[in-house]
Scaffold this active site. Sequence first.
Site, PDB file in Angstrom:
ATOM      1  N   TYR A 114      25.923 -28.361  54.705  1.00  0.00           N
ATOM      2  CA  TYR A 114      25.743 -29.807  54.768  1.00  0.00           C
ATOM      3  C   TYR A 114      26.066 -30.346  56.159  1.00  0.00           C
ATOM      4  O   TYR A 114      25.303 -31.124  56.738  1.00  0.00           O
ATOM      5  CB  TYR A 114      26.631 -30.468  53.717  1.00  0.00           C
ATOM      6  CG  TYR A 114      26.427 -31.956  53.571  1.00  0.00           C
ATOM      7  CD1 TYR A 114      25.187 -32.479  53.216  1.00  0.00           C
ATOM      8  CD2 TYR A 114      27.485 -32.846  53.769  1.00  0.00           C
ATOM      9  CE1 TYR A 114      25.006 -33.841  53.074  1.00  0.00           C
ATOM     10  CE2 TYR A 114      27.310 -34.196  53.616  1.00  0.00           C
ATOM     11  CZ  TYR A 114      26.072 -34.702  53.272  1.00  0.00           C
ATOM     12  OH  TYR A 114      25.892 -36.046  53.140  1.00  0.00           O
ATOM     13  N   GLY A 140      47.720 -33.707  48.224  1.00  0.00           N
ATOM     14  CA  GLY A 140      47.301 -35.087  48.007  1.00  0.00           C
ATOM     15  C   GLY A 140      47.546 -36.000  49.180  1.00  0.00           C
ATOM     16  O   GLY A 140      47.349 -37.219  49.073  1.00  0.00           O
ATOM     17  N   LYS A 141      47.929 -35.456  50.332  1.00  0.00           N
ATOM     18  CA  LYS A 141      48.215 -36.282  51.501  1.00  0.00           C
ATOM     19  C   LYS A 141      47.010 -36.409  52.437  1.00  0.00           C
ATOM     20  O   LYS A 141      47.087 -37.137  53.423  1.00  0.00           O
ATOM     21  CB  LYS A 141      49.411 -35.715  52.261  1.00  0.00           C
ATOM     22  CG  LYS A 141      50.704 -35.784  51.465  1.00  0.00           C
ATOM     23  CD  LYS A 141      51.882 -35.246  52.275  1.00  0.00           C
ATOM     24  CE  LYS A 141      53.175 -35.310  51.463  1.00  0.00           C
ATOM     25  NZ  LYS A 141      54.327 -34.762  52.230  1.00  0.00           N
ATOM     26  N   LYS A 151      23.081 -31.775  58.696  1.00  0.00           N
ATOM     27  CA  LYS A 151      23.000 -33.158  59.166  1.00  0.00           C
ATOM     28  C   LYS A 151      23.065 -33.234  60.689  1.00  0.00           C
ATOM     29  O   LYS A 151      22.411 -34.087  61.304  1.00  0.00           O
ATOM     30  CB  LYS A 151      24.135 -33.986  58.546  1.00  0.00           C
ATOM     31  CG  LYS A 151      23.919 -34.333  57.083  1.00  0.00           C
ATOM     32  CD  LYS A 151      22.717 -35.232  56.890  1.00  0.00           C
ATOM     33  CE  LYS A 151      22.622 -35.736  55.461  1.00  0.00           C
ATOM     34  NZ  LYS A 151      21.424 -36.592  55.252  1.00  0.00           N
TER      35      LYS A 151
END
Length: 501
Positions: free
Chosen positions: A318, A380-381, A322
């Site tokens: 991807y 999760g940071k 692009k």
Amino acid sequence: MGSELIYRGHDSLPLAESEGYTSKPEKRLLWLLRPLRYLLCEQRLLFMLVGVALATIVFAFSFSPASPSAAGAFHAKLADQAAWRSSGAHHRAAFELAAVGSVGGKLPLGLKRKRLRVVVTGGAGFVGSHLVDRLMARGDSVIVVDNFFTGRKENVMHHFGNPNFELIRHDVVEPLLLEVDQIYHLACPASPVHYKYNPVKTIISFLRLRSSGSLNQLRFSNLASYTIIMFLNPLPLICFQLIVSEGKVPSMWLFKCLNSFVHKTNVVGTLNMLGLAKRVGARFLLTSTSEVYGDPLQHPQAETYWGNVNPIGVRSCYDEGKRTAETLTMDYHRGAQVEVRIARIFNTYGPRMCIDDGRVVSNFVAQALRKEPLTVYGDGKQTRSFQYVSDLVEGLIRLMEGEHVGPFNLGNPGEFTMLELANVVQETIDPSAKIKFRPNTEDDPHKRKPDITRAKELLGWEPKISLRQGLPLMVSDFRKRIFGDHSDSNPTTTGIIIEST
């Protein structure tokens, strides 16, 4: 005395000496054009002007009403004709009124905006369908091109029956001939679930294998596209040489060949759309992505940053696709003078997102609605910025209608960690929702935040809708699609909150 005929031709005098006769002098007007000489000679111009005057007098008296009642009938007939002409254009008047405040500035009173013919590739997808809604609302004639790999016909069904709307089921990797003014090129799987699966999907549409085995079982469905890809990437040529020399298709080499074709949508699809723009003189807008920055070493990311991309990672299909599409777009602009625009889109959310597409907002919302734990990868940071879809659509239209090529970052600079996003989803849907941690995915960027200074200065654009404003609308749409709850108001009507700050 008898009459006598005498022939006097032999003793006739020369003309110069005969009884003072002189020929009519020739009018010397050779310096004028022949039509002008014709009009000026023998008073013909005077006769023509007199004829025009007489015809004007006759015409005026013959069409003047003889009485007040006749005058009323005459004007009533004109009014009937005007009403008949406008009867088929009542919907166009509404579109023109909606377009008065559209992008590009207000139109002067009495001027009608020119209706454009616009093609939107990927127009049945999440972002594309919202863009189609805006283009239709301002009165354009819109052609949606989609192969429905990630798009849904339901996203544009409300336009069926509108004479200004067309839907074509077509894959952009195949050429398409249309007459259009603008091209919005959105066709490309954008979620990790789809674009990691896309290499195999696209190659199946390109190379058909009944089973691994001899060369006779290898079928090429598009020799022209295969030739283009071979010149763009040498690995398929190596695979082909191996097949010819060995007569077999080893699984390891076949896997590498499949991955080498991952650029097909981004490269061949973009080439086809750029070729169409060049042929018909249309303006072309490429929707690129913030993934071109990779795992950035610069924060926030400005358009001048070249990125930090792993060219052999699982996300490179991807990212590099692009980046290659941007290169092709600029090459067509510099080499073929095609009018192009490039938008680098950051994380976007809103109604009509695919429910299970692997993107964090849709994952959290679907899991919370289903009473499942919210899956957080890593610690999760890692941070992301989230923009509502109507803000993105506004930016795309401003970019297309403006005079700047780009690239432009289109995103919301509000930055959230994944844990903060999970907390917002809990507040919006279910405060008791649990959070489950899982190992992080490969090549996952640690920070992502757009620098939109350039878009503010040159496009006059910035996002208006905060995460806490836009998320309830997305939740309403997801709840209806997951549980079939139709009691909510239509979440796709975003015009109410576009004015929000």
